[in-house]
Design an enzyme around this catalytic site. Structure first.
Site, PDB file in Angstrom:
ATOM      1  N   ASP A 109     -29.749  50.441 -23.627  1.00  0.00           N
ATOM      2  CA  ASP A 109     -30.722  51.702 -23.656  1.00  0.00           C
ATOM      3  C   ASP A 109     -31.023  51.783 -25.289  1.00  0.00           C
ATOM      4  OD1 ASP A 109     -31.944  54.214 -23.283  1.00  0.00           O
ATOM      5  OD2 ASP A 109     -30.261  55.452 -24.109  1.00  0.00           O
ATOM      6  N   SER A 110     -31.815  52.757 -25.672  1.00  0.00           N
ATOM      7  CA  SER A 110     -32.400  53.052 -26.950  1.00  0.00           C
ATOM      8  C   SER A 110     -31.195  53.589 -27.600  1.00  0.00           C
ATOM      9  CB  SER A 110     -33.815  53.780 -26.994  1.00  0.00           C
ATOM     10  OG  SER A 110     -33.441  55.022 -26.551  1.00  0.00           O
ATOM     11  N   CYS A 142     -32.378  52.253 -19.238  1.00  0.00           N
ATOM     12  CA  CYS A 142     -33.491  52.861 -19.780  1.00  0.00           C
ATOM     13  C   CYS A 142     -34.555  52.714 -19.023  1.00  0.00           C
ATOM     14  CB  CYS A 142     -33.593  51.900 -21.217  1.00  0.00           C
ATOM     15  SG  CYS A 142     -35.158  52.582 -22.026  1.00  0.00           S
ATOM     16  N   GLU A 167     -30.169  62.979 -29.708  1.00  0.00           N
ATOM     17  CA  GLU A 167     -29.516  62.102 -30.608  1.00  0.00           C
ATOM     18  C   GLU A 167     -29.217  62.756 -31.852  1.00  0.00           C
ATOM     19  OE1 GLU A 167     -28.930  58.820 -30.340  1.00  0.00           O
ATOM     20  OE2 GLU A 167     -29.794  58.444 -28.306  1.00  0.00           O
ATOM     21  N   CYS A 183     -35.047  59.998 -17.301  1.00  0.00           N
ATOM     22  CA  CYS A 183     -34.861  59.302 -18.543  1.00  0.00           C
ATOM     23  C   CYS A 183     -32.983  59.497 -18.582  1.00  0.00           C
ATOM     24  CB  CYS A 183     -35.181  60.262 -19.799  1.00  0.00           C
ATOM     25  SG  CYS A 183     -34.554  59.602 -21.373  1.00  0.00           S
ATOM     26  N   HIS A 233     -30.961  59.655 -21.078  1.00  0.00           N
ATOM     27  CA  HIS A 233     -30.405  60.772 -21.794  1.00  0.00           C
ATOM     28  C   HIS A 233     -30.462  62.102 -21.183  1.00  0.00           C
ATOM     29  CE1 HIS A 233     -31.436  57.844 -25.166  1.00  0.00           C
ATOM     30  NE2 HIS A 233     -30.766  58.805 -25.845  1.00  0.00           N
TER      31      HIS A 233
HETATM   32  N1  DGL Z   1     -32.902  56.646 -22.203  1.00  0.00           N
HETATM   33  C1  DGL Z   1     -34.445  56.136 -22.543  1.00  0.00           C
HETATM   34  C2  DGL Z   1     -34.937  56.339 -21.222  1.00  0.00           C
HETATM   35  O1  DGL Z   1     -34.516  56.464 -20.013  1.00  0.00           O
HETATM   36  C3  DGL Z   1     -35.067  55.935 -23.584  1.00  0.00           C
HETATM   37  C4  DGL Z   1     -35.488  57.218 -24.085  1.00  0.00           C
HETATM   38  C5  DGL Z   1     -35.941  57.084 -25.464  1.00  0.00           C
HETATM   39  O2  DGL Z   1     -35.642  56.270 -26.490  1.00  0.00           O
HETATM   40  O3  DGL Z   1     -37.206  57.467 -25.706  1.00  0.00           O
HETATM   41  O4  DGL Z   1     -36.325  56.164 -20.984  1.00  0.00           O
END
Ligand code: DGL
Length: 295
Positions: free
Chosen positions: A28-29, A91, A168, A200, A202
């Site tokens: 992931d990021s 991600c 984050e 997402c 996150h």
């Molecule tokens: N968690 C990631 C996603 O599902 C990336 C979120 C990001 O870095 O903007 O898209």
């Protein structure tokens, strides 16, 4: 860099690189993929995991398709070097923008969240809301996937650019996060959605905040649960389930390892040992007209 320690079994040295004992790569990021890791621990506790977070370049959700494709190429090249047996793209942004391109380029099973999440949502309801990064929302990937499974379903997607930076920066319980969440959810509530997809990885971290806003009747779909079920099926099909004790999870980041470790404790329940990884240089290749036109 070594691909992991070696194991002793029955008195002999057994390489952890035996195909079924290899790790599953998860990326992931940032800390979003930990929601997928949590599901892996629940559903596939015997698997060994390599978790990578591209923290030096987050957020992904406001980047172009060409950038995301390049980042994912670099990550998959590194994961292939680490001899993972499968990659789970934890991600959605990477899946929405780069999955087709990299699946054609890498000889590795690459599993993503979008179709498993969309299938689960289609089973739950008919009026589906999706909260996602701006890039995922603009790609229409969730609408297409839900309607592929259930053409009568109506789907509304909202891009939420502030959520990832807030998570984050460990600001989940900041009153501002509740305010901005109300703003993002308002158009979906006006459509009287019956189901909401976390588009997402996150966003499940925001569950306590979102639950304050959503009516109880709205069902929440976390694609993390369903992507891990899909990965389990794939492992069975390939005969690659690990039947031995797992290795400790290996964590790598492209940015500050200490910062990632500190932020992750609240979800992992322990302090992870995190290494800083230098991703390999992969020369950029132009996207085909078809691929670049889709952005
Ligand atoms: N968690 C990631 C996603 O599902 C990336 C979120 C990001 O870095 O903007 O898209």
């Amino acid at each position: 860099m070594s691909s992991g320690p070696e194991l002793f079994r029955s008195g002999s040295l057994v390489s952890a690189r035996e195909p079924h004992q290899a790790r599953i790569g998860v990326f992931d990021s940032g800390v979003g993929g930990l929601t997928v890791l949590r599901e892996l621990y629940r559903q596939l506790p015997q698997e060994s995991i390599l978790y990578f977070a591209d923290t030096a370049r987050l957020p992904y959700g406001t980047r172009s398709r060409a950038e995301i494709v390049q980042f994912v190429r670099e990550i998959l090249t590194w994961m292939a070097q680490q001899q993972v047996k499968m990659v789970i793209m934890a991600c959605n942004t990477s899946a929405a923008l780069a999955l087709d391109v990299v699946r054609a380029e890498f000889d590795l099973p690459v599993i993503d969240l979008i179709l498993p999440g969309a299938k689960a949502a289609a089973q739950e309801g008919d009026r589906v809301g999706v909260i996602a990064t701006p890039a995922t929302a603009a790609s229409n990937a969730y609408r297409q996937a839900v309607q592929e499974v259930k053409p009568t379903a109506e789907v509304w997607q909202v891009g939420c650019p502030e959520f990832v930076p807030l998570i984050e920066h460990n600001r989940i319980h900041d009153p501002y996060t509740l305010e901005i969440a109300k703003e993002y959810l308002q158009p979906l509530l006006e459509q009287e959605i019956d189901t909401l997809i976390y588009g997402c990885t996150h966003y499940p971290h925001l569950a306590p905040v979102l639950r304050k806003i959503l009516p109880r009747s709205v069902k929440l779909v976390d694609p993390a649960k369903h992507v891990v079920a899909a990965a389990a099926q794939e492992l069975d099909l390939m005969g690659l389930r690990n039947l031995h004790a797992p290795l400790p999870t290996r964590f790598g980041v492209s940015g500050n390892s200490e910062q990632f470790a500190q932020l992750s404790i609240q979800w992992l329940g322990c302090t992870p040992l995190v290494e800083t990884v230098q991703l390999p240089t992969v020369s950029p290749q132009p996207l085909s007209v078809e691929d670049s036109a889709a952005c």
